[in-house]
Structures are given as structure tokens and as C-alpha cells.
Design a protein around this motif. Structure first.
Motif, PDB file in Angstrom:
ATOM      1  N   HIS A 118       0.605  -1.179   0.064  1.00 40.14           N
ATOM      2  CA  HIS A 118       0.047   0.000  -0.059  1.00 40.14           C
ATOM      3  C   HIS A 118       0.765   1.324  -0.003  1.00 40.14           C
ATOM      4  O   HIS A 118       0.589   2.327  -0.498  1.00 40.14           O
ATOM      5  CB  HIS A 118      -1.011  -0.168   1.232  1.00 40.14           C
ATOM      6  CG  HIS A 118      -1.785   1.141   1.306  1.00 40.14           C
ATOM      7  ND1 HIS A 118      -2.495   1.566   0.521  1.00 40.14           N
ATOM      8  CD2 HIS A 118      -1.758   2.183   2.209  1.00 40.14           C
ATOM      9  CE1 HIS A 118      -3.207   2.710   0.757  1.00 40.14           C
ATOM     10  NE2 HIS A 118      -3.109   3.174   1.934  1.00 40.14           N
ATOM     11  N   HIS A 159      -4.839  11.585   6.207  1.00 37.63           N
ATOM     12  CA  HIS A 159      -4.019  10.360   6.100  1.00 37.63           C
ATOM     13  C   HIS A 159      -2.658  10.329   5.134  1.00 37.63           C
ATOM     14  O   HIS A 159      -2.016   9.751   5.361  1.00 37.63           O
ATOM     15  CB  HIS A 159      -5.088   9.418   5.075  1.00 37.63           C
ATOM     16  CG  HIS A 159      -4.425   7.915   5.081  1.00 37.63           C
ATOM     17  ND1 HIS A 159      -3.913   7.414   6.054  1.00 37.63           N
ATOM     18  CD2 HIS A 159      -4.446   7.276   3.902  1.00 37.63           C
ATOM     19  CE1 HIS A 159      -3.492   6.166   5.479  1.00 37.63           C
ATOM     20  NE2 HIS A 159      -3.663   6.231   4.452  1.00 37.63           N
ATOM     21  N   HIS A 210     -10.735   3.816   4.947  1.00 40.78           N
ATOM     22  CA  HIS A 210      -9.297   4.074   4.454  1.00 40.78           C
ATOM     23  C   HIS A 210      -9.185   4.160   2.836  1.00 40.78           C
ATOM     24  O   HIS A 210      -8.632   5.103   2.273  1.00 40.78           O
ATOM     25  CB  HIS A 210      -8.508   2.814   4.837  1.00 40.78           C
ATOM     26  CG  HIS A 210      -6.866   2.879   4.314  1.00 40.78           C
ATOM     27  ND1 HIS A 210      -6.240   1.763   4.283  1.00 40.78           N
ATOM     28  CD2 HIS A 210      -6.320   4.058   4.135  1.00 40.78           C
ATOM     29  CE1 HIS A 210      -5.090   2.089   3.900  1.00 40.78           C
ATOM     30  NE2 HIS A 210      -5.024   3.423   4.005  1.00 40.78           N
ATOM     31  N   HIS A 256      -8.383   7.530   0.052  1.00 40.79           N
ATOM     32  CA  HIS A 256      -7.533   7.519  -1.152  1.00 40.79           C
ATOM     33  C   HIS A 256      -8.077   7.813  -2.580  1.00 40.79           C
ATOM     34  O   HIS A 256      -7.321   7.809  -3.692  1.00 40.79           O
ATOM     35  CB  HIS A 256      -6.723   6.169  -1.302  1.00 40.79           C
ATOM     36  CG  HIS A 256      -5.636   6.079  -0.437  1.00 40.79           C
ATOM     37  ND1 HIS A 256      -4.322   6.794  -0.477  1.00 40.79           N
ATOM     38  CD2 HIS A 256      -5.454   5.578   0.884  1.00 40.79           C
ATOM     39  CE1 HIS A 256      -3.624   6.426   0.553  1.00 40.79           C
ATOM     40  NE2 HIS A 256      -4.365   5.528   1.412  1.00 40.79           N
ATOM     41  N   HIS A 304       1.391   8.932   4.544  1.00 35.97           N
ATOM     42  CA  HIS A 304       2.163   8.404   3.363  1.00 35.97           C
ATOM     43  C   HIS A 304       3.447   9.127   2.989  1.00 35.97           C
ATOM     44  O   HIS A 304       3.969   8.701   1.739  1.00 35.97           O
ATOM     45  CB  HIS A 304       0.952   8.252   2.027  1.00 35.97           C
ATOM     46  CG  HIS A 304       0.216   7.193   2.210  1.00 35.97           C
ATOM     47  ND1 HIS A 304       0.420   5.943   1.688  1.00 35.97           N
ATOM     48  CD2 HIS A 304      -0.982   6.940   2.662  1.00 35.97           C
ATOM     49  CE1 HIS A 304      -0.532   5.052   1.907  1.00 35.97           C
ATOM     50  NE2 HIS A 304      -1.316   5.627   2.621  1.00 35.97           N
TER      51      HIS A 304
HETATM   52 ZN   LIG Z   1      -3.366   4.744   2.957  1.00 38.89          ZN
END
Ligand SMILES: [Zn+2]
Ligand SMILES: [Zn+2]
Length: 213
Positions: free
Chosen positions: A44, A138, A110, A114, A142
Motif C-alpha cells: 500500500h 491520511h 481508508h 485515497h 504516506h
Molecule cells: Zn493509506
């Protein structure tokens, strides 16, 4: 109400704990655990948008299965059919119910964080109100080396846990006891999987893909 909030907070913490374990410790080369548990989390980071191509079952199947024991336990209260027992355990039932709902929805939430294409207005509202994991929030996780903001249900705990250095302190304790280094095989695996220089390219890709919403 307080118990409902506690259920949601517990779900957020559990999401962070599981995510942190998979991101930080172990190797994808471990038998069973490596392939089944660690690999999806590491992949991911390499391709954050792959999750948006997963269908409903692939996205939510694992978490829906994880809450089955909790739901069976809750059934015990309702099967008893005794109003008094339910009233006596009302707060506990509320806590477990909200915990189960938010654990079940974690991967869906989640995934939504994205998606940078059009989303229903009510999803955007929930994200903007921070009731579910916001996209911009979030994004912090990343950024390599993926060592913070692990909670992916509501993200409520990310800032307080960061302030008290919760994850880094836990990593120091585990490292001092076991001698294992956190994220020791992360870069090695990324380069093996997609070829160097994978991580910088991925980061550029993420920066370009994320609007300044
Ligand atoms: Zn993520
Ligand atoms: Zn991660």
C-alpha cells in the motif's frame, strides 16, 4: 453517548495498532504472516491508489470477519430477551456495537481517503467534519518512512499519539528488548519489488495525485 465515543476511539486505536505492527515489524518473507498480513500494508505504501481498485468484498472482507465473535457475543444479550439484562449492560452494549461498526468500516473508510475523484457529498462532509478519516490527514502517513499517523478509522488519535511520541516510544522499548530495528526491511523490499528508486518516485506520484483540498 460517552460509551459510543469510546467505542469509536477504541476502533481508531486498534486500526493504528494493527497498521503500526504490519508497517514496522517483520518481513514480507515470513511464512504465512509475511504474505497474508504484512505484504498488503507494505504494498500500500508503494502503490497507495491500488486500494481504490478493490471491490467491496476485497476491501471489507477481513474486517467483517474479524467482528463476527463480537457480534455473536452481543447476540447473547439480545437472545436472553430479558429487558433487565440489556438495561444493566446498556453502556457495554453501546461500546461494543460502535466498536464493531467502526472496525468493520475501517478499510472502507481508508479506501475512501485515497479516492481523489468525485465522491458523494455526504462522504466529503463526513471527511471534512473528521467523522471518518480525511484525505489530507491520511496523506501524512504516506510520507516516507511511514512512521506516524497509523490510525485509519477516524484519525482522531493520530495527533495526540504523535504529541506523546507513543509509536516511537513503543518502538524504542521493543528494540531495546528484542534488538529488532523498526522498518528494517522496508526499503530493501520496496527496491526488490519495484526497482530502485521506487520510494522517491512514489512520493512524487503521491504529491501530484493529491489535490490541495
Ligand atoms: Zn493509506
Ligand atoms: Zn502504512
Amino acid at each position: 453517548m460517552v460509551f459510543n465515543i469510546c467505542g469509536i476511539i477504541s476502533a481508531d486505536f486498534l486500526s493504528g495498532l494493527v497498521h503500526w505492527m504490519a508497517d514496522t515489524w517483520g518481513s514480507v518473507e515470513l511464512t504465512v504472516v509475511g504474505q497474508a498480513f504484512i505484504r498488503p500494508f507494505r504494498e500500500h505504501h508503494i502503490d497507495p491508489t491500488a486500494i481504490t481498485r478493490h471491490d467491496f468484498i476485497e476491501t471489507n472482507g477481513d474486517n467483517f470477519m474479524a467482528i463476527i465473535p463480537g457480534l455473536v457475543y452481543l447476540l447473547y444479550f439480545f437472545r436472553s430477551n430479558e429487558y433487565k439484562i440489556i438495561c444493566l449492560n446498556y453502556n457495554w452494549i453501546c461500546y461494543l456495537f460502535l466498536l464493531a461498526i467502526f472496525v468493520a468500516m475501517t478499510n472502507q473508510i481508508h479506501q475512501l481517503s485515497h479516492i481523489y475523484g468525485p465522491l458523494p457529498v455526504w462522504i466529503l462532509f463526513l471527511q471534512d467534519m473528521h467523522i471518518i478519516l480525511p484525505r489530507k490527514h491520511h496523506r501524512i502517513h504516506h510520507i516516507s518512512p511511514h512512521e506516524t499517523y497509523f490510525c485509519i478509522t477516524t484519525g482522531w488519535l493520530n495527533f495526540p499519539l504523535e504529541i506523546i511520541h507513543f509509536w516511537s516510544a513503543l518502538e524504542l522499548i521493543i528494540q531495546s528488548i528484542t534488538g529488532c530495528k523498526p522498518r528494517s526491511d522496508d526499503l530493501k523490499w520496496a527496491q526488490k519489488g519495484l526497482g530502485a528508486p521506487t520510494l522517491p518516485n512514489t512520493l512524487n506520484h503521491i504529491e501530484q495525485a493529491i489535490p490541495s483540498h
